[in-house]
Design a protein around this motif. Structure first.
Motif, PDB file in Angstrom:
ATOM      1  N   PRO A 113      52.950 -40.393 -27.462  1.00 29.04           N
ATOM      2  CA  PRO A 113      54.284 -39.360 -27.290  1.00 29.04           C
ATOM      3  C   PRO A 113      54.963 -39.511 -28.433  1.00 29.04           C
ATOM      4  N   GLY A 114      55.454 -40.749 -29.107  1.00 32.64           N
ATOM      5  CA  GLY A 114      56.260 -41.070 -30.336  1.00 32.64           C
ATOM      6  C   GLY A 114      55.760 -40.330 -31.402  1.00 32.64           C
ATOM      7  N   MET A 115      54.339 -40.295 -31.751  1.00 28.59           N
ATOM      8  CA  MET A 115      53.735 -39.694 -32.914  1.00 28.59           C
ATOM      9  C   MET A 115      54.130 -38.038 -32.560  1.00 28.59           C
ATOM     10  N   ALA A 116      53.991 -37.715 -31.484  1.00 29.47           N
ATOM     11  CA  ALA A 116      54.007 -36.162 -31.127  1.00 29.47           C
ATOM     12  C   ALA A 116      55.613 -35.933 -31.329  1.00 29.47           C
ATOM     13  N   LYS A 117      56.553 -36.649 -30.873  1.00 31.18           N
ATOM     14  CA  LYS A 117      57.876 -36.435 -31.308  1.00 31.18           C
ATOM     15  C   LYS A 117      58.219 -36.369 -32.601  1.00 31.18           C
ATOM     16  N   TYR A 118      57.541 -37.507 -33.356  1.00 34.09           N
ATOM     17  CA  TYR A 118      58.078 -37.567 -34.595  1.00 34.09           C
ATOM     18  C   TYR A 118      57.451 -36.126 -35.605  1.00 34.09           C
ATOM     19  N   MET A 119      56.372 -35.800 -35.260  1.00 39.25           N
ATOM     20  CA  MET A 119      55.622 -34.599 -35.843  1.00 39.25           C
ATOM     21  C   MET A 119      56.656 -33.335 -35.376  1.00 39.25           C
ATOM     22  N   ARG A 120      57.103 -33.518 -34.192  1.00 43.64           N
ATOM     23  CA  ARG A 120      57.842 -32.153 -33.695  1.00 43.64           C
ATOM     24  C   ARG A 120      59.168 -32.095 -34.343  1.00 43.64           C
ATOM     25  N   ASP A 121      59.878 -33.088 -34.747  1.00 41.63           N
ATOM     26  CA  ASP A 121      61.197 -33.287 -35.135  1.00 41.63           C
ATOM     27  C   ASP A 121      61.312 -33.504 -36.580  1.00 41.63           C
ATOM     28  N   GLN A 122      60.423 -34.446 -37.320  1.00 40.26           N
ATOM     29  CA  GLN A 122      60.608 -35.036 -38.286  1.00 40.26           C
ATOM     30  C   GLN A 122      60.084 -34.437 -39.477  1.00 40.26           C
ATOM     31  N   VAL A 123      58.801 -33.840 -39.334  1.00 43.61           N
ATOM     32  CA  VAL A 123      57.883 -33.407 -40.298  1.00 43.61           C
ATOM     33  C   VAL A 123      58.188 -31.998 -40.553  1.00 43.61           C
ATOM     34  N   PRO A 124      58.632 -31.703 -41.779  1.00 42.85           N
ATOM     35  CA  PRO A 124      58.789 -30.194 -42.142  1.00 42.85           C
ATOM     36  C   PRO A 124      57.427 -29.676 -42.355  1.00 42.85           C
ATOM     37  N   GLY A 125      57.539 -28.194 -41.805  1.00 45.91           N
ATOM     38  CA  GLY A 125      56.286 -27.582 -41.674  1.00 45.91           C
ATOM     39  C   GLY A 125      55.238 -27.835 -40.719  1.00 45.91           C
ATOM     40  N   LEU A 126      55.478 -28.458 -39.586  1.00 48.00           N
ATOM     41  CA  LEU A 126      54.710 -28.676 -38.602  1.00 48.00           C
ATOM     42  C   LEU A 126      55.496 -28.210 -37.401  1.00 48.00           C
ATOM     43  N   ASP A 127      54.574 -27.844 -36.576  1.00 50.38           N
ATOM     44  CA  ASP A 127      54.967 -26.987 -35.134  1.00 50.38           C
ATOM     45  C   ASP A 127      54.457 -27.541 -34.179  1.00 50.38           C
ATOM     46  N   VAL A 128      55.007 -28.508 -33.297  1.00 50.21           N
ATOM     47  CA  VAL A 128      54.449 -29.063 -32.225  1.00 50.21           C
ATOM     48  C   VAL A 128      55.304 -28.509 -30.862  1.00 50.21           C
ATOM     49  N   PRO A 129      54.621 -27.796 -30.187  1.00 49.47           N
ATOM     50  CA  PRO A 129      55.584 -27.334 -29.325  1.00 49.47           C
ATOM     51  C   PRO A 129      55.789 -28.566 -28.055  1.00 49.47           C
ATOM     52  N   ASP A 130      56.938 -28.398 -27.208  1.00 49.11           N
ATOM     53  CA  ASP A 130      57.240 -29.290 -26.179  1.00 49.11           C
ATOM     54  C   ASP A 130      56.176 -29.551 -25.136  1.00 49.11           C
ATOM     55  N   GLU A 131      55.340 -28.620 -24.805  1.00 47.53           N
ATOM     56  CA  GLU A 131      54.569 -28.662 -23.857  1.00 47.53           C
ATOM     57  C   GLU A 131      53.395 -29.823 -24.438  1.00 47.53           C
ATOM     58  N   ILE A 132      53.153 -29.544 -25.719  1.00 44.68           N
ATOM     59  CA  ILE A 132      52.100 -30.764 -26.165  1.00 44.68           C
ATOM     60  C   ILE A 132      52.759 -32.272 -25.943  1.00 44.68           C
ATOM     61  N   VAL A 133      53.996 -32.269 -26.290  1.00 51.70           N
ATOM     62  CA  VAL A 133      54.675 -33.580 -26.318  1.00 51.70           C
ATOM     63  C   VAL A 133      54.904 -34.105 -24.771  1.00 51.70           C
ATOM     64  N   ASP A 134      55.014 -33.167 -23.865  1.00 54.46           N
ATOM     65  CA  ASP A 134      55.203 -33.360 -22.577  1.00 54.46           C
ATOM     66  C   ASP A 134      53.584 -34.023 -22.199  1.00 54.46           C
TER      67      ASP A 134
END
Lengths: 228, 339
Positions: free
Chosen positions: B235-256
């Protein structure tokens, strides 16, 4: 204009460590406007160096003067006597001023008091930003007046990289993406077709990559100099 | 002329033949080590062999110095896996790129992915000078010129064997300006991109929106588009990619989904939690592939399991992409090679 900022005082102290008589030379043009190396800054730096040398138990004679433009012989020639009396000259002109003094006065030890940073402008009081990379082949006509050579971290010529997000460059939250700016402006002007054309490999020979550059205008040269 | 010289293929690489035969392609990714240890490459190649049609060999990815992509690619060729050599514009000027890629061709490499390169400030040599003599489009143009015109970038003729690569480019459907992205892809296709690998996709509806525009521009008929996927590890990697990596779009559903994957598992049982996360990451990737496969114009997937090459096998198997197809044999070369 040329934007510069003063070096840390400790670094300047290191550069003049062996000198007893120090001359600080300011410049009245670009670096005055960006509050880095004008008359006021020359005075403050001279005072700081004098005080700090006293505190270090090695008091130095530090004087200062400012010329209108350090990058032209006619303005620096009158400094001959002051320069010959100094052990070290601290130029707080841009890098051109430092070199002009060095070139004109072969015996002088000249050190820089500034870091010359970029060609730019103030975008608000106290903030300066780079605008031109002096690449020698201006493409601003293709990019609606926004330079990707100076303002894109990767100097891209064919649109934004994948790191453009919400108008911000991936390398720094304070840096706007030049290509987002170009896109927005061309869109507003209904000229987006300019972004569909491929810009071919740039000729960098007119840039610094071609070696030190020189412009000669025969129509402006004086006969005697031209004959040399 | 060039068609005759190349058996009708641009490079005749395995990847090119798989795509041209209409198979759904699978490419993987192999990151060279931060050392000169060739065994690392051999081991990774063995893990990927048979589960992908070709593997990208990264070029100082994220601006961290690693064994060169051409050097590692040479070992990969020896292992029987087909490499896709990544070449960034960050570290080399046009002279270096041409010479390195001529060398790569002589060493048996047949695919190149032309990239701009991550900025050096992200890597382990942030004080380095970058190059960016060419951008990725201009690199494509240069390599097309070498292949199809037998010309160096300067216009001089290549007197001898020209490097004939199947040429790829990257596309980020989620970078900004979003509306411009399909047009940037169009420029890459016009510059000569034979195939495209996209940035990691987690938001399928947004990618579909992008692909609609790609269809409008007819780009899916001019190039092979491989959709990028990659398993999340935690989950940490998912959140990092959602919040910190420009040009990446990770929906909350995936993080959840990643967060709830460990439901019912004792917090102290770190091994079980790790396994549950990884299993969910693989499952999400399989589902993404199944959705992406139904999108018109998606010709394959690019599975990026960096430093987790073992994940490629269960992903490819789970997505029903095994066994990998046999490729059409290359026809005999024309005798009109002019050599």
């Amino acid at each position: 204009m040329i934007i510069a900022e003063q070096k840390p005082l400790d670094e300047i102290k290191g550069l003049i460590a062996d000198a007893e008589n120090v001359l600080v030379v300011g410049c009245g043009t670009c670096v005055t406007v960006c509050f880095a190396g004008g008359e006021k800054e020359a005075g403050i730096l001279a005072t700081s160096l004098r005080m700090t040398s006293k505190l270090d138990d090695a008091p130095k004679e530090v004087t200062h003067t400012t010329v209108q433009r350090q990058c032209e012989w006619e303005y620096i020639d009158p400094l001959a006597d002051e320069i010959s009396a100094a052990d070290v000259v601290v130029s707080i002109g841009c890098g051109i001023g430092v070199q002009a003094i060095a070139e004109r006065f072969p015996d002088a030890i000249v050190v820089p008091g500034l870091n010359t940073t970029f060609l730019g402008m103030p975008t608000e009081q106290g903030v300066w930003e780079e605008r031109c990379a002096a690449c020698g082949e201006c493409i601003l006509g293709l990019t609606c007046g926004i330079c990707p050579i100076a303002r894109c971290a990767k100097q891209l010529l064919n649109g934004p990289c994948g790191g453009s997000q919400d108008g911000i460059c991936e390398i720094d939250p304070d840096t706007l993406c030049a290509w987002q700016l170009i896109y927005d402006r061309l869109k507003a002007q209904d000229r987006l077709h300019l972004l569909t054309e491929i810009q071919p490999a740039k000729n960098w020979s007119s840039s610094r990559d071609g070696g030190p550059r020189r412009i000669t205008r025969e129509d402006l040269r004086l006969e005697a100099e031209a004959a040399e | 002329m060039t068609e005759a010289q190349s058996n009708g293929y641009k490079s005749g690489s395995r990847l090119e033949r798989i795509l041209r035969d209409g198979h759904f392609a699978v490419t993987g990714e192999l990151g060279p080590p931060q050392s000169s240890n060739g065994d690392v490459i051999r081991e990774k190649a063995k893990i990927l062999l048979g589960y992908c049609d070709a593997a990208n060999i990264t070029d100082n990815q994220t601006a961290i110095v690693r064994m060169s992509s051409v050097g590692a690619g040479t070992i990969v060729v020896q292992e029987g896996l087909e490499p896709i050599i990544q070449m960034t514009c960050r570290d080399r000027n046009r002279l270096a790129m041409q010479s390195d890629l001529m060398g790569a061709y002589a060493l048996g490499m047949r695919n190149v992915l032309c990239l701009t390169g991550d900025h050096q400030s992200f890597g382990n040599h942030p004080t380095a000078k970058n190059v960016h003599d060419l951008d990725s489009l201009q690199l494509l143009q240069m390599m097309v010129g070498m292949r199809d015109e037998k010309l160096f970038q300067c216009g001089d003729e290549i007197k001898g064997i020209e490097p004939r690569f199947f040429l790829g480019a990257a596309a980020n459907p989620f970078g900004d300006p979003f509306e411009y992205r399909p047009y940037r892809l169009a420029k890459k296709v016009e510059a000569g991109a034979d195939f495209i690998q996209t940035q990691l996709i987690y938001n399928v509806p947004r990618f579909e929106e992008y692909m609609e525009k790609v269809h409008d521009l007819g780009l899916h008929e001019k190039t092979y588009i491989l959709a990028g996927v990659g398993p999340l590890k935690s989950p940490g990697m998912a959140k990092y990619m959602r919040d910190q990596v420009p040009g990446l779009d990770v929906p909350d559903e995936i993080v959840d989904r990643m967060t709830t994957a460990t439901k019912g598992i004792d917090k102290e049982d770190k091994k079980a939690r790790r396994e549950a996360w990884r299993s969910e990451g693989i499952q999400i990737t399989i589902e993404l592939i199944q959705k992406l496969r139904d999108i018109e114009g998606v010709c394959g997937v690019h599975v990026m399991a960096i430093e987790w090459e073992e994940a490629v096998k269960p992903i490819v198997e789970g997505a029903g992409l095994m066994p990998r197809p046999e490729v059409t044999a290359l026809p005999a070369a024309s005798t009109e090679t002019g050599e």
